[in-house]
Design an enzyme around this catalytic site. Structure first.
Site, PDB file in Angstrom:
ATOM      1  CG  ASN A   1      -1.880   1.156   1.316  1.00 35.29           C
ATOM      2  OD1 ASN A   1      -1.736   2.110   0.600  1.00 35.29           O
ATOM      3  ND2 ASN A   1      -2.617   1.306   2.369  1.00 35.29           N
TER       4      ASN A   1
ATOM      5  CE  LYS B   1      -0.237   3.300   4.562  1.00 34.98           C
ATOM      6  NZ  LYS B   1      -0.309   3.420   6.120  1.00 34.98           N
TER       7      LYS B   1
ATOM      8  CG  HIS C   1      -5.949   1.738   5.020  1.00 36.02           C
ATOM      9  ND1 HIS C   1      -5.557   2.677   6.095  1.00 36.02           N
ATOM     10  CD2 HIS C   1      -5.209   1.190   4.959  1.00 36.02           C
ATOM     11  CE1 HIS C   1      -4.323   2.500   6.432  1.00 36.02           C
ATOM     12  NE2 HIS C   1      -4.145   1.271   5.797  1.00 36.02           N
TER      13      HIS C   1
ATOM     14  CD  GLU D   1      -2.991   5.498   6.786  1.00 40.80           C
ATOM     15  OE1 GLU D   1      -2.855   5.611   5.285  1.00 40.80           O
ATOM     16  OE2 GLU D   1      -1.994   5.048   7.486  1.00 40.80           O
TER      17      GLU D   1
ATOM     18  CD  GLU E   1      -3.476  -2.296   7.170  1.00 38.49           C
ATOM     19  OE1 GLU E   1      -2.569  -2.670   6.838  1.00 38.49           O
ATOM     20  OE2 GLU E   1      -4.315  -1.471   6.991  1.00 38.49           O
TER      21      GLU E   1
ATOM     22  N   GLY F   1       2.066   2.534  10.881  1.00 36.74           N
ATOM     23  CA  GLY F   1       2.969   3.518  10.710  1.00 36.74           C
ATOM     24  C   GLY F   1       3.777   3.988  11.770  1.00 36.74           C
TER      25      GLY F   1
ATOM     26  CB  SER G   1       4.847  -1.545  12.147  1.00 35.73           C
ATOM     27  OG  SER G   1       4.617  -0.415  12.162  1.00 35.73           O
TER      28      SER G   1
HETATM   29  P1  13P Z   1       2.752   0.541   7.694  1.00 41.00           P
HETATM   30  O1  13P Z   1       3.173  -0.742   7.056  1.00 41.00           O
HETATM   31  O2  13P Z   1       3.374   1.936   7.361  1.00 41.00           O
HETATM   32  O3  13P Z   1       2.445   0.345   9.131  1.00 41.00           O
HETATM   33  O4  13P Z   1       1.224   0.650   7.141  1.00 41.00           O
HETATM   34  C1  13P Z   1       0.407  -0.320   7.067  1.00 41.00           C
HETATM   35  C2  13P Z   1      -0.747  -0.088   6.387  1.00 41.00           C
HETATM   36  O5  13P Z   1      -1.426   0.976   6.611  1.00 41.00           O
HETATM   37  C3  13P Z   1      -1.100  -0.827   5.162  1.00 41.00           C
HETATM   38  O6  13P Z   1      -2.229  -0.516   4.465  1.00 41.00           O
END
Ligand code: 13P
Length: 257
Positions: free
Chosen positions: A9, A11, A95, A97, A167, A173, A212
């Site tokens: 991902n 982002k 997600h 976010e 997740e 993150g 992570s």
């Molecule tokens: P990180 O790997 O940066 O923690 O993000 C995970 C994520 O949100 C994947 O969709």
């Protein structure tokens, strides 16, 4: 049969030159990894570039979100049909976010799942608890609420047309991944819940872990029996590290159910 799957991902990262280098290196770096599947989810403007470079390779690509509507006056939105036009096979939905910023509710994520499947996409349905919920011991409750909302909308049988991803928000993150044992126990719990509802669905559905995931923990996390792969954010921005995660996934036998 459940194969390991690693999804990048990306982002809101990358640029045309950076993506080109990343994809060329990824294609070369994963060419011998035939035991697992790999997907890259790009920001929408780069999907044409992904299509140009990845067509004819074993690596699939997808979007990071989509509208629940087919077309219309939805400024800034992208439809499932548009993603398909750019060769996407996957789309991330729900997600944290996006949920956390109020864009996606349980019910609108369910609608997106249905629309994605109808368009021929495989939705990657994300669920997970916040730090506060984790500390209050609410992980099971929150994930089951999110999962049940999906089941109520799309029906249990439709779940296998998509992929589930656990997740935990506190792991995204932050550099603090869930321990392999924690991730395994939640995925085992979710799978067990689905098996009770429909054994075939529970046994066959792919459930990923995200949060992570990196080169240091990939082997331990991806070796867990109920973890069918990973959704990788930060570590997908480092090509070498991402390829190591793909290699870890490739090392484990497919789960023949
Ligand atoms: P990180 O790997 O940066 O923690 O993000 C995970 C994520 O949100 C994947 O969709």
């Amino acid at each position: 049969m459940r194969r390991k799957l690693v999804v990048a991902n990306r982002k809101m990262n990358g640029s045309i030159p950076e993506n080109k280098v990343f994809l060329k290196e990824l294609i070369a770096g994963t060419e011998d990894f035939s035991n697992a599947d790999f997907v890259v989810c790009f920001p929408h403007p780069y999907l044409g570039q992904a299509q140009d470079i990845l067509t004819g390779t074993p690596i699939a690509w997808g979007g990071q979100n989509m509208s629940r509507y087919d077309h219309g006056p939805y400024t800034g939105s992208v439809s499932a049909k548009m993603l398909v036009e750019f060769g996407c096979q996957y789309v991330i939905i729900g997600h944290s976010e996006r949920r956390g910023r109020g864009h996606d509710s349980d019910s609108s994520v369910g609608e997106r799942f249905q629309v994605a499947v109808k368009a021929g996409l495989k939705p990657i349905f994300c669920m997970g608890e916040t730090l506060e919920e984790f500390e209050q011991g609410l992980t099971d409750l929150v994930t089951i609420r999110q999962l049940n909302s999906l089941i109520q909308q799309v029906g249990i049988k439709s779940l296998t047309q998509g992929i589930l991803a656990y997740e935990p928000v506190w792991a995204i993150g932050t550099g603090k991944a869930a321990s392999p044992e924690h991730a395994q126990s939640i995925l085992h719990f979710l799978r067990g819940y689905l098996i009770l509802k429909d054994p075939e669905v529970g046994k066959h559905i792919s459930i990923l872990y995200g949060g992570s995931l990196n080169r240091g923990n990939a082997v331990d996390i991806l070796s867990m029996p109920d973890i069918d792969g990973g959704l990788v954010g930060t570590a997908s921005l480092n090509t070498e590290e991402f390829i190591e995660i793909c290699q870890a996934a490739n090392a484990f036998m497919v789960c023949d159910v």
